[in-house]
Design an enzyme around this catalytic site. Structure first.
Site, PDB file in Angstrom:
ATOM      1  N   LYS A  46      -2.916   5.731  -4.451  1.00  0.00           N
ATOM      2  CA  LYS A  46      -4.229   6.938  -4.364  1.00  0.00           C
ATOM      3  C   LYS A  46      -3.389   8.133  -4.954  1.00  0.00           C
ATOM      4  CE  LYS A  46      -3.839   4.771   0.526  1.00  0.00           C
ATOM      5  NZ  LYS A  46      -1.896   4.128   0.351  1.00  0.00           N
TER       6      LYS A  46
ATOM      7  N   ASP B 183       0.763  -1.346   0.161  1.00  0.00           N
ATOM      8  CA  ASP B 183       0.365  -0.219   0.024  1.00  0.00           C
ATOM      9  C   ASP B 183       0.939   1.516  -0.305  1.00  0.00           C
ATOM     10  OD1 ASP B 183      -3.053   0.753   0.765  1.00  0.00           O
ATOM     11  OD2 ASP B 183      -1.624   2.269   1.847  1.00  0.00           O
TER      12      ASP B 183
ATOM     13  N   TYR C 145       3.391   9.451  -0.319  1.00  0.00           N
ATOM     14  CA  TYR C 145       4.276   8.996   0.174  1.00  0.00           C
ATOM     15  C   TYR C 145       5.905   9.189  -0.434  1.00  0.00           C
ATOM     16  CZ  TYR C 145       0.782   6.147   2.605  1.00  0.00           C
ATOM     17  OH  TYR C 145      -0.637   6.350   2.915  1.00  0.00           O
TER      18      TYR C 145
HETATM   19  N1  LIG Z   1      -4.650   6.430   3.825  1.00  0.00           N
HETATM   20  C1  LIG Z   1      -4.725   6.617   4.457  1.00  0.00           C
HETATM   21  O1  LIG Z   1      -5.108   8.548   4.943  1.00  0.00           O
HETATM   22  C2  LIG Z   1      -3.741   6.318   5.342  1.00  0.00           C
HETATM   23  C3  LIG Z   1      -3.024   7.491   6.484  1.00  0.00           C
HETATM   24  C4  LIG Z   1      -2.170   6.329   7.585  1.00  0.00           C
HETATM   25  C5  LIG Z   1      -1.767   5.348   6.828  1.00  0.00           C
HETATM   26  N2  LIG Z   1      -1.782   4.653   5.938  1.00  0.00           N
HETATM   27  C6  LIG Z   1      -1.372   2.944   5.309  1.00  0.00           C
HETATM   28  O2  LIG Z   1      -1.603   2.771   6.876  1.00  0.00           O
HETATM   29  C7  LIG Z   1      -0.328   2.043   6.165  1.00  0.00           C
HETATM   30  C8  LIG Z   1      -0.340   1.161   8.282  1.00  0.00           C
HETATM   31  O3  LIG Z   1      -0.383   2.767   8.738  1.00  0.00           O
HETATM   32  P1  LIG Z   1       0.840   3.218   9.768  1.00  0.00           P
HETATM   33  O4  LIG Z   1       2.255   3.130   8.986  1.00  0.00           O
HETATM   34  O5  LIG Z   1       0.289   5.329   9.536  1.00  0.00           O
HETATM   35  O6  LIG Z   1       0.402   2.572  11.276  1.00  0.00           O
HETATM   36  P2  LIG Z   1       0.611   1.213  11.539  1.00  0.00           P
HETATM   37  O7  LIG Z   1       1.402   0.430  10.831  1.00  0.00           O
HETATM   38  O8  LIG Z   1      -0.592   1.544  12.864  1.00  0.00           O
HETATM   39  O9  LIG Z   1       2.325   1.055  12.542  1.00  0.00           O
HETATM   40  C9  LIG Z   1       3.010   1.407  11.968  1.00  0.00           C
HETATM   41  C10 LIG Z   1       4.499   1.423  14.023  1.00  0.00           C
HETATM   42  O10 LIG Z   1       4.632   0.690  13.940  1.00  0.00           O
HETATM   43  C11 LIG Z   1       5.362  -0.102  13.743  1.00  0.00           C
HETATM   44  N3  LIG Z   1       5.652  -1.049  13.922  1.00  0.00           N
HETATM   45  C12 LIG Z   1       5.317  -1.782  13.351  1.00  0.00           C
HETATM   46  N4  LIG Z   1       5.418  -3.394  13.366  1.00  0.00           N
HETATM   47  C13 LIG Z   1       5.894  -2.881  14.832  1.00  0.00           C
HETATM   48  C14 LIG Z   1       5.846  -4.555  15.665  1.00  0.00           C
HETATM   49  N5  LIG Z   1       5.935  -5.562  15.540  1.00  0.00           N
HETATM   50  N6  LIG Z   1       6.733  -3.694  16.656  1.00  0.00           N
HETATM   51  C15 LIG Z   1       6.466  -2.825  17.340  1.00  0.00           C
HETATM   52  N7  LIG Z   1       7.063  -1.799  16.691  1.00  0.00           N
HETATM   53  C16 LIG Z   1       6.095  -1.919  15.452  1.00  0.00           C
HETATM   54  C17 LIG Z   1       7.064   0.878  13.460  1.00  0.00           C
HETATM   55  O11 LIG Z   1       8.133   1.069  13.227  1.00  0.00           O
HETATM   56  P3  LIG Z   1       8.957   0.409  12.636  1.00  0.00           P
HETATM   57  O12 LIG Z   1       8.994   0.963  10.780  1.00  0.00           O
HETATM   58  O13 LIG Z   1      10.961   0.827  13.155  1.00  0.00           O
HETATM   59  O14 LIG Z   1       8.926  -0.917  12.180  1.00  0.00           O
HETATM   60  C18 LIG Z   1       6.057   2.367  13.100  1.00  0.00           C
HETATM   61  O15 LIG Z   1       6.459   3.295  13.646  1.00  0.00           O
HETATM   62  C19 LIG Z   1       0.358   2.907   6.605  1.00  0.00           C
HETATM   63  O16 LIG Z   1       1.678   2.594   6.162  1.00  0.00           O
HETATM   64  C20 LIG Z   1       0.187   3.473   5.376  1.00  0.00           C
HETATM   65  O17 LIG Z   1       0.480   2.115   3.603  1.00  0.00           O
HETATM   66  C21 LIG Z   1      -2.378   4.758   4.384  1.00  0.00           C
END
Ligand SMILES: NC(=O)c1ccc[n+]([C@@H]2O[C@H](COP(=O)([O-])OP(=O)(O)OC[C@H]3O[C@@H](n4cnc5c(N)ncnc54)[C@H](OP(=O)(O)O)[C@@H]3O)[C@@H](O)[C@H]2O)c1
Length: 276
Positions: free
Chosen positions: A79, A49, A54
């Site tokens: 997106k 995704d 990004y």
């Molecule tokens: N459509 C939208 O508006 C929107 C908005 C936000 C996000 N998104 C999408 O959703 C995806 C996921 O959301 P997100 O990146 O915001 O947040 P998330 O996946 O909830 O959390 C990511 C964070 O958690 C850490 N992490 C991941 N796995 C871990 C584990 N097993 N243990 C400890 N820490 C861990 C990562 O650090 P490290 O990388 O250092 O491991 C990072 O800081 C995004 O990457 C993006 O593709 C979409």
């Protein structure tokens, strides 16, 4: 029930989308994006995704090519960003994304945010892209029930996916019910609360009982709720850990305990009140 990382949900147009994928928000263009996407595909992930916002589509595209996995086995989402909705340059933005990714089609193209007075016009362009076969599915992101109702009233094609902030503290039960009735697949962004949920005592207790980590428990909760989930990590060990959730099952009691954590607490912006 999903049994492997490559299991899929069937969208309302028949296209199969993996339940699980890698998110790459805030993953840096260059080595970081290249290595994390390659590590994920090597670990068995098939869904990635990204988004124009990004600024890592080129590295995602390179990783796809270098992974050696045939294109048709992968599911790539990107997106359209708000500025391109406001500037009426959605089609150009789509062409740019394809070019950066080095692809001739994407699997899912999403309207990133419901930009007021623009998203219906944007949707018409996505319908055109879909009909041309350049996106196998189209959908929206950050749409609330009222945005969806408004869009569907005029749409020729109903969105296949709605990607929204969703995690145990912000479980969005009404939106999930509405999307289920409309056959719109819900997909969770920030499934781990962007890392903020990973020391929650209730989740810790459940994780310990299953010999799993809190991240694994949350991601398993997503799957058992039929929510597509796309955790982000740039660390290979966590990329592997996050996907290692197909060998255990949360009990009904566990599910209820996690459901009861909902506080309607967003970490991200409110789709009815954003200024970007
Ligand atoms: N459509 C939208 O508006 C929107 C908005 C936000 C996000 N998104 C999408 O959703 C995806 C996921 O959301 P997100 O990146 O915001 O947040 P998330 O996946 O909830 O959390 C990511 C964070 O958690 C850490 N992490 C991941 N796995 C871990 C584990 N097993 N243990 C400890 N820490 C861990 C990562 O650090 P490290 O990388 O250092 O491991 C990072 O800081 C995004 O990457 C993006 O593709 C979409």
């Amino acid at each position: 029930m999903m049994r492997s990382l490559q299991d899929t949900t069937t969208l309302h147009n028949g296209v199969k989308m993996p339940w699980f994928g890698l998110g790459v928000y805030k993953v840096q263009e260059g080595e970081e994006a290249l290595q994390s996407v390659k590590a994920a595909i090597k670990a068995g992930y098939r869904s990635i995704d990204t988004a124009a916002l990004y600024q890592n589509e080129e590295s995602v595209g390179r990783a796809i090519k270098e992974s050696g996995v045939p294109r048709e086995e992968l599911f790539i989402t990107t997106k359209v960003w708000n500025t391109d909705q406001r500037n009426d340059s959605v089609l150009e933005a789509f062409e740019t994304s394809l070019q950066k990714l080095g692809l001739d089609y994407v699997d899912l193209y999403l309207v990133h945010w419901p930009v007021k007075e623009k998203y219906k016009q944007t949707w018409k362009i996505l319908e055109k892209i879909y009909k041309e076969g350049r996106a196998r599915a189209i959908g929206v992101s950050n749409f609330t029930i009222h945005h969806l109702e408004d869009l569907i009233a005029d749409a020729e094609i109903k969105p296949m996916v709605n990607q929204v902030e969703l995690h145990p503290l912000f479980a969005q039960p009404e939106l999930r019910d509405y999307c289920k009735k409309q056959e719109i697949q819900i997909e969770a962004w920030a499934p781990l609360g962007q890392g903020r949920l990973l020391d929650h005592p209730v989740l810790k207790e459940i994780a310990d009982a299953h010999n799993k980590t809190i991240a694994q428990v949350i991601l398993r909760w997503d799957l058992q709720n039929e929510i597509v989930t796309i955790p982000k990590s740039v660390k290979e060990s966590r990329i592997i850990e996050n996907a290692n959730i197909f060998d255990f099952e949360l009990t009904e009691r566990d599910m209820e305990k996690i459901n009861s954590l909902n506080e309607n607490k967003r970490f991200g912006p409110d789709p009815d009140n954003f200024d970007f």
